[in-house]
Design a protein around this motif. Structure first.
Motif, PDB file in Angstrom:
ATOM      1  N   ASP A 144      40.869  49.467  73.732  1.00 27.75           N
ATOM      2  CA  ASP A 144      41.310  50.147  72.516  1.00 27.75           C
ATOM      3  C   ASP A 144      42.666  49.626  72.047  1.00 27.75           C
ATOM      4  O   ASP A 144      42.873  49.367  70.855  1.00 27.75           O
ATOM      5  N   LEU A 145      43.600  49.479  72.984  1.00 26.64           N
ATOM      6  CA  LEU A 145      44.935  49.004  72.624  1.00 26.64           C
ATOM      7  C   LEU A 145      44.910  47.570  72.125  1.00 26.64           C
ATOM      8  O   LEU A 145      45.592  47.222  71.145  1.00 26.64           O
ATOM      9  N   VAL A 146      44.160  46.715  72.795  1.00 23.72           N
ATOM     10  CA  VAL A 146      44.084  45.313  72.379  1.00 23.72           C
ATOM     11  C   VAL A 146      43.480  45.204  70.984  1.00 23.72           C
ATOM     12  O   VAL A 146      43.965  44.436  70.138  1.00 23.72           O
ATOM     13  N   GLN A 147      42.447  45.976  70.711  1.00 24.21           N
ATOM     14  CA  GLN A 147      41.833  45.927  69.388  1.00 24.21           C
ATOM     15  C   GLN A 147      42.814  46.397  68.314  1.00 24.21           C
ATOM     16  O   GLN A 147      42.959  45.751  67.265  1.00 24.21           O
ATOM     17  N   ALA A 148      43.493  47.510  68.571  1.00 23.52           N
ATOM     18  CA  ALA A 148      44.421  48.045  67.572  1.00 23.52           C
ATOM     19  C   ALA A 148      45.610  47.117  67.342  1.00 23.52           C
ATOM     20  O   ALA A 148      45.977  46.822  66.200  1.00 23.52           O
TER      21      ALA A 148
END
Length: 239
Positions: A144-148
């Motif tokens: 989730d963090l990498v995508q955001a």
């Protein structure tokens, strides 16, 4: 690892040399257990590494002093009921169950319930299941963090690999692959976020130079505070 030393003023700075087949630059790192570690590509002469350490002597001494003041590592952990662990900065306790039933781990409020099944090595099985649980949570949160953040930084989403390295929180390798240590998921989310932003920024700026740190600062104006908090907390997260 090979060892060496240089003289910086009146202080002798000893360091360990770690060679890497994939690294293209010389990197310096300080931790409470190993002191100064210099990571370098294969073939870089020792004399050049000694020169790097001397040029960075003031920085090295400052970080060695900080490392001496850092909390020691927790050492070996027991995988028994009542043992305390961290997840995203919050404390919880293990609750080990044996006997018939589905083998696995699940969080229930402030307890991580681990069912080891019928086994003679309940503690060993519990450790394996706890690590599997952490890695699963790390994969979810980090994805989730990498995508955001890859969208916010304009770098394009890389391939994420969750690793079990004991000496680094993350790395950015060839082929747009970002590797992040599952252990960081024990830290508060703000520190996990710092590691993600740090590695994603390397997709544009491979070196730890002024341009790199300026880009990190634009994304996280308080990155220095986060970096320092992770440095102090780090030894508690390695088990």
């Amino acid at each position: 690892m090979a060892t060496a030393a240089v003289q910086f003023g009146t202080t002798r700075i000893a360091f360990q040399v770690r060679r890497s087949d994939t690294r293209t630059t010389v990197g310096l790192a300080v931790d409470p257990r190993h002191g100064l570690v210099v990571t370098a590509p294969q073939g870089v002469p020792l004399a050049r590494l000694e020169g790097v350490v001397q040029r960075k002597g003031a920085w090295v001494l400052q970080h060695l002093k900080r490392a001496q003041q850092q909390d020691p590592a927790v050492g070996a952990r027991a995988f028994v009921s009542g043992e305390g662990y961290l997840y995203l900065g919050r404390s919880f306790r293990l609750s080990i169950k044996t006997g018939d039933g589905p083998v696995g781990a699940r969080m229930d409020h402030a307890r991580l319930i681990v069912h080891t099944g019928s086994t003679q090595d309940a503690e060993g099985t519990a450790r394996r299941l706890v690590v599997v649980w952490y890695r699963g949570r790390a994969q979810e949160r980090l994805e989730d963090l990498v995508q955001a953040w890859s969208a916010r930084l304009g770098v394009g989403k890389p391939v994420l690999r969750v690793t079990e390295a004991r000496k680094r929180w993350g790395s950015c390798g060839r082929g747009r692959t970002v590797r992040i240590n599952w252990r960081v998921i024990q830290a508060p989310m703000s520190l996990v976020e710092y590691v993600v932003v740090h590695e994603l920024t390397h997709l544009k700026h491979p070196r730890h130079d002024r341009v790199f740190w300026a880009a990190v600062a634009r994304a996280l104006p308080d990155y220095e505070e986060r970096k320092d908090r992770l440095r102090r907390l780090g030894p508690r997260l390695v088990w």
